[in-house]
Design a protein around this motif. Structure first.
Motif: not given
Lengths: 339, 447
Positions: A216-218, A220-228, A269-280
């Motif tokens: 998860g930290v990786y 966040l560091w790579r900024r591929v998931i929304d930290w919020r 870290f891995y499922m809720a952050t799926d950008p497609v199915s989470s708010p933009i």
């Protein structure tokens, strides 16, 4: 010196692009999952590997089968089908019959993604759709857990893994409850160090809290998931479970246990952050995360199941279009909120 | 080095941070490009109505002579960049792959090319109308790239007053260093130009916004500033699109220009540094806008340079002067890489708004493979207008242009930050441009 006209493109500006691509983001998520996956294989041995392979195969083959030939290569190369299969596999028990894992992967991609129009169009997280299908169809197989093993029985394959489709399943008889089950039904605590390392019973990839956090930290560091999203989920779970814990420390789990046990970390870290199915929208991400946190605590404590992460995320997935609609950012130079 | 601590720097929200690529030309002094044999002056090289030619084929023209007059109020004059003979008035190549009506002038090889002396105009003693007319006569436009006729900005409607003059030295487009060099090499002319505009608009103060990647420009301006002048230099964060008028106002004055309104509604006039120097040159030396500074750069150019180039010089001649193009050049752009116009031919001339000529070579940025939108939200966090580019792109692909108006598509300034940020390589701003032009047509949205 060149005075002859070169063959020129007329590609409209901007001609500069930032480095990250959708494909590289997928690869980053896969890389982030690698430590937890390897730990899962360590703890659950060849059985774990077989279950993961079956669900990944189910996903990829479904994607391949239902994609037109022209776009097939690109679809498979974008890595999202593989990721769906892997995430599903990581949330399955290692004793699950392989054919069920395969069907789960196929349903996840088929009903979770393709019928919506493919990548980017689906309302629900595909791997959770697959998992929800399995949970509803094979509740017994989905809740029969084996304890994490060691290197000694690495090559042991559970008899149940090899069960034929729709035939009776024989379990090895070594089932054991998960930490959440122990807590819910027997008020029995599990040590935090075991929860961090993952030497407990549970789904293949969800047991090692430490390695899931590392990934998860990786990301966040790579900024591929929304930290919020992970931040709001973890904070709200900690908050709501602290409130309950304050009222009944003997009946309710504490905040740290609530965060580390079960599939909360892999979910946050891995499922809720799926950008497609989470708010933009950024504000929407906070609402989404707090909603998941609240639902997780409610289902775990007051529901019939010991674990509620899957349903919490799916329910908030369903609310995502609505959240997006009411959290449009305020447009520059315009007073009221957009739309 | 006069660099403020971080907490005192000013900025605007959102935006992107593309790599600057400015170091190749930032320290190169501007050189004056020699005259070439042929010049092409398109009549529509400013926003608004095209200019109307005052010369005919065969006429001899002097350098600096008026050759076309404004076609309307929102339009401006053209002056000959060279002494020579008019050889044609007709369609010539223009940026964007189209043609435009132009005056073609053949250089007189024996002329001295000295500018005719002109009786000076006392800028301290002008009415507002005379000032506006002078600026329009001099053919001065916004030199940052948009080429909006400057005199229109100075004609303030009854009941409004300009208090602040905001001088745009942000130069946020990567590669470009023409404004940078102008501030370093001619800070005195810039400050005198500001004085002229302040006086004629009756404005209280002027602020020059300069991004912190140009410390030598900030130092040069501050060393020429006299304490008595109501002029200050504001260092800014390096961020794109800081040079967009409304973003710069937000950064400097912390004010949002309401949608559909103009800076002057807040009492602010915004001018590019190049525009201000052009005004100083007109009132002090009588030189109309017949040449400009531009940056020639990009990976496909042999010798990147900052040049003073007569308007109308064919791009081919400019590139030859810079050592020519490399073999693997794939695209040429006029302006910056974020908002510039691609050009299809080396015959396109340098225009009033040409801040740079950039040559790009083959790389992954050309014809990138497009992936579906995964709603990652990077475009939302890039958009300085806080629009939802992801949503707009989806609607544009479905041709639901009417629905896009509910998401304020017409507020988009097409800065391209969303497209820069998109990991799926979706041409978002191009889709939005199409939608906007569809919506502007009468009877739009009937489908």
């Amino acid at each position: 010196m060149s005075t002859e006209d070169p063959r020129l493109l007329l590609q409209a500006a901007p001609l500069l692009k930032q480095q990250l691509t959708t494909r590289s983001a997928m690869l980053d998520v896969l890389l982030a999952l690698l430590p937890a996956t390897l730990a899962g294989l360590w703890f659950f041995g060849l059985s774990g590997l077989l279950v993961l392979s079956a669900s990944i195969l189910g996903s990829i083959m479904t994607e391949w089968f239902f994609t037109p030939e022209e776009t097939r290569r690109q679809r498979l190369l974008d890595g999202s089908g593989f990721l769906t299969g892997l995430l599903l596999g990581l949330t399955l028990p290692s004793s699950l019959p392989l054919w069920m894992a395969f069907v789960g992967g196929a349903v996840g991609i088929g009903l979770g993604k393709l019928i919506w129009g493919g990548l980017g169009q689906n309302l629900f997280n595909p791997s959770l759709v697959g998992r929800a299908f399995l949970q509803a169809t094979f509740p017994n197989a989905m809740t029969t857990w084996t304890p994490a093993g060691g290197p000694g029985d690495f090559f042991q394959v559970h008899a149940s893994n090899l069960a034929l489709p729709f035939m009776h399943v024989d379990y090895d008889g070594v089932s054991s409850a998960t930490p959440l089950g122990l807590m819910k039904f027997e008020y029995q605590d599990t040590s935090l160090s075991n929860l961090l390392i993952g030497n407990i019973s549970g789904c293949i990839g969800e047991t090692s809290g430490l390695l899931l956090l590392l990934g998860g930290v990786y990301m966040l560091w790579r900024r591929v998931i929304d930290w919020r999203i992970p931040a709001s989920i973890l904070l709200s779970v900690a908050l709501f479970s602290s409130v309950l814990y304050a009222f009944g420390p003997d009946r309710y789990p504490g905040p740290l246990f609530s965060i580390l046990a079960g599939s909360l970390l892999i979910g946050a870290f891995y499922m809720a952050t799926d950008p497609v199915s989470s708010p933009i929208t950024p504000r929407g991400a906070w609402i989404f995360g707090v909603g998941i946190g609240l639902l997780v605590v409610l289902i775990r404590i007051f529901g019939g199941f010991p674990e509620g992460v899957m349903f919490a995320i799916l329910l908030m997935n369903a609310a995502t279009p609505l959240i997006d609609r009411y959290t449009q950012p305020r447009v520059f130079g315009r007073g009221g909120a957009g739309r | 080095m006069n660099v403020l601590p971080a907490f005192l720097r000013r900025g605007f929200a959102h935006g992107v941070h593309p790599e600057g690529f400015k170091e190749r030309t930032a320290d190169l002094p501007t050189q004056r490009m020699p005259f070439v044999g042929r010049y092409v002056m398109p009549l529509n090289q400013h926003l608004g109505a095209p200019a109307i030619p005052l010369v005919e084929v065969g006429d001899r023209v002097r350098r600096g002579q008026l050759i076309a007059e404004p076609g309307a109020f929102v339009s401006t004059s053209l002056h000959s960049p060279v002494t020579g003979r008019v050889t044609a008035i007709g369609n010539r190549r223009f940026p964007g792959g189209v043609f435009a009506r132009s005056i073609e002038i053949e250089t007189d090889p024996y002329a001295t090319q000295r500018l005719e002396p002109r009786p000076p105009v006392d800028w301290r003693d002008l009415t507002r109308e005379d000032f506006v007319a002078q600026v329009q006569y001099a053919g001065i436009v916004g030199m940052g790239g948009a080429a909006f006729p400057s005199h229109v900005k100075y004609s303030i409607p009854e009941g409004q007053h300009i208090d602040h003059l905001l001088v745009n030295g942000a130069e946020c487009e990567p590669f470009l260093t023409n404004d940078h060099r102008l501030m370093v090499e001619r800070p005195d002319a810039l400050l005198r130009g500001i004085g002229i505009i302040l006086h004629n608009l009756g404005a209280r103060e002027a602020t020059i916004g300069v991004e912190l990647n140009k410390p030598d420009a900030i130092a040069a301006l501050e060393s020429h500033l006299k304490p008595s002048q109501p002029i200050s230099v504001a260092p800014l964060h390096v961020k794109y699109p800081q040079g967009a008028e409304k973003m710069l106002i937000k950064a400097i004055y912390d004010k949002e220009v309401p949608a559909g309104e103009l800076p002057r509604d807040l009492g602010i006039a915004v001018n590019n540094v190049g525009t201000v120097v052009a005004i100083a040159d007109w009132f002090e030396t009588g030189a109309p806008l017949i040449e400009r500074i531009l940056t020639v750069s990009g990976p496909g150019v042999e010798n990147p340079s900052n040049l003073i180039v007569p308007l109308g010089t064919p791009v081919r001649e400019v590139l030859n002067y810079c050592g020519g193009l490399k073999d693997d050049v794939i695209e040429l752009v006029m302006g910056g890489p974020m908002m510039g116009m691609p050009i299809a031919s080396l015959d396109v001339p340098v225009l009033k708004g040409t801040s740079g000529i950039l040559a790009f070579t083959k790389s992954g940025n050309f014809r990138p493979r497009e992936y579906p939108c995964i709603r990652c939200g990077r475009c939302l966090e890039a958009c300085p207008y806080f629009l939802n580019p992801s949503r707009l792109a989806r609607l544009a692909k479905a041709r639901l242009y009417e629905e896009m108006e509910n998401y304020f598509v017409m507020d988009c300034v097409e800065c391209g930050s969303c497209t820069y940020a998109c990991p799926s390589r979706i041409p978002i701003v191009q889709l939005i441009r199409t939608a906007k032009s569809q919506l502007r047509q009468p009877g739009a949205g009937d489908q």
